[in-house]
Design an enzyme around this catalytic site. Sequence first.
Site, PDB file in Angstrom:
ATOM      1  CG  ASP A  80       1.840   0.875  18.748  1.00 44.47           C
ATOM      2  OD1 ASP A  80       3.069   0.941  18.579  1.00 44.47           O
ATOM      3  OD2 ASP A  80       1.144  -0.039  18.278  1.00 44.47           O
ATOM      4  CE  LYS A  81       7.000   3.262  14.447  1.00 41.19           C
ATOM      5  NZ  LYS A  81       7.564   2.974  13.115  1.00 41.19           N
ATOM      6  CB  SER A  83       5.908   3.212   9.911  1.00 36.82           C
ATOM      7  OG  SER A  83       6.309   3.266   8.560  1.00 36.82           O
ATOM      8  CB  THR A 120       8.516  -4.434  12.709  1.00 35.77           C
ATOM      9  OG1 THR A 120       8.544  -3.106  12.191  1.00 35.77           O
ATOM     10  CG2 THR A 120       9.144  -4.438  14.082  1.00 35.77           C
ATOM     11  CB  SER A 183      -6.452  -1.874   6.780  1.00 40.22           C
ATOM     12  OG  SER A 183      -5.378  -2.723   7.028  1.00 40.22           O
ATOM     13  CE  LYS A 187      -3.838  -3.865  10.439  1.00 40.74           C
ATOM     14  NZ  LYS A 187      -3.151  -4.261   9.224  1.00 40.74           N
TER      15      LYS A 187
END
Length: 427
Positions: A80-81, A83, A120, A183, A187
């Site tokens: 995954d990425k 931002s 997103t 945080s 996730k």
Amino acid sequence: MNPVWIIAKKRDGGELTDAEIAHFVTNYVSGEIPDYQMSALAMAIFLRGMTSAETAALTDCMLDSGDRLTWDENNLPLVDKHSTGGIGDKVSLLLTPMLACCDLQVPMISGRGLGATGGTLDKLESIPGFRTDLSREEMRNVIQTVGCVITGATADLVPADRKLYALRDVTATVPSIPLITASIMSKKLAEGLDALVLDVKFGSGAFMRTVESARELAQSLVDTGRRMGVSTTALLTDMNQPLGRQVGNAIEVNEAVAALEGNGPSDLMEVTLALGAEVLVSAGQADASGDARKQLQKTIDSGAAREKFAQMVAAQSGDLDAPRLVAPSSEVLATRSGYIAAIDAELLGQAVIAMRGGRQQLGDTLDHSTGFEMQVRLGDHVETAQPLACIFAASDTSENGRAKLTEAIQIADEPPVVGALVLERVV
Ligand code: URA
């Protein structure tokens, strides 16, 4: 354990033990510790900071507050990425299908707009029918059939963050490196990943305004990922102007689709390829960055990534071919000649919110058709009355958006010094 003693210990600059952190977080999630005591602890952490051991313990407790995703064995690495958030940042829309075309699986749990930054999920919801509320079983099915999915977190995934984030948002405790680390990483770690790349942004449109604070956050995120056994790297990228030209919801999806068809703006492609290369190398799909970039570019040149995106949209009930409404347009003109010397990217994000493309309050319904297209970049020379941007807005919000845009773009006699877009790698 008395919560007041724990708050006082942090208030006075002490280092909390794992047991104290676990006690506080567990009892906050169960409702035994009220919001006002959690707010006090969050503010004490904001002001006093946390050691890396405390940050790790906080991340672990938050992760343990909910379930973790599990995947069917098929030996393809899960990647995954993430931002930290920016203006015009639609990299996830491109990179997710590109990575899935390189024998990787991408179970991306994403979010909505935060502060002035776009989300997103909000962008994807401008595609008619697109669902961002998949159950775990539905997520698993999309991963199995398509190889990538972008959806929101289910209620049982890191409930501690859901509760704490909402509280931080209204107690001015969001921009704290340990709190952001716990945080984000709780996730991402709940996704059960093998490799992760973090796009940590700095500049006028980022949470972290300075390179130094972005670097500190990146190191904290990378250290936490590594400690949990996930191959993690980060890039520091410039957010002193929007990424790409389009800022809004539907128009950002349009720009992402154009990019998947080989017509992406160079800055967007540069950040996407740089982040993608990190993932391919970390996951063992490429030996070096150059090879990784070639593989990624091939997914675009062959049309495979565009096709993969269409498959993902269809699997999430969306119709990529249905028209995406774009509001009527008008131009913002330069009031003088000179160089584009500075752009307040946060103000640009606020312009989108003013045009109802982002939320002013929790629960606001968005107008996905609004936004703007930048027609200049930092350092460009403009003449008086040359277009700076094109606004897409309903008539009642267009003036407000225009005023913010005009204020955000500064024109001066001297050109600015424009730094590197991808500044450095943090490992
Ligand atoms: N994004 C998150 O998910 N959490 C934060 O604390 C900040 C940005």
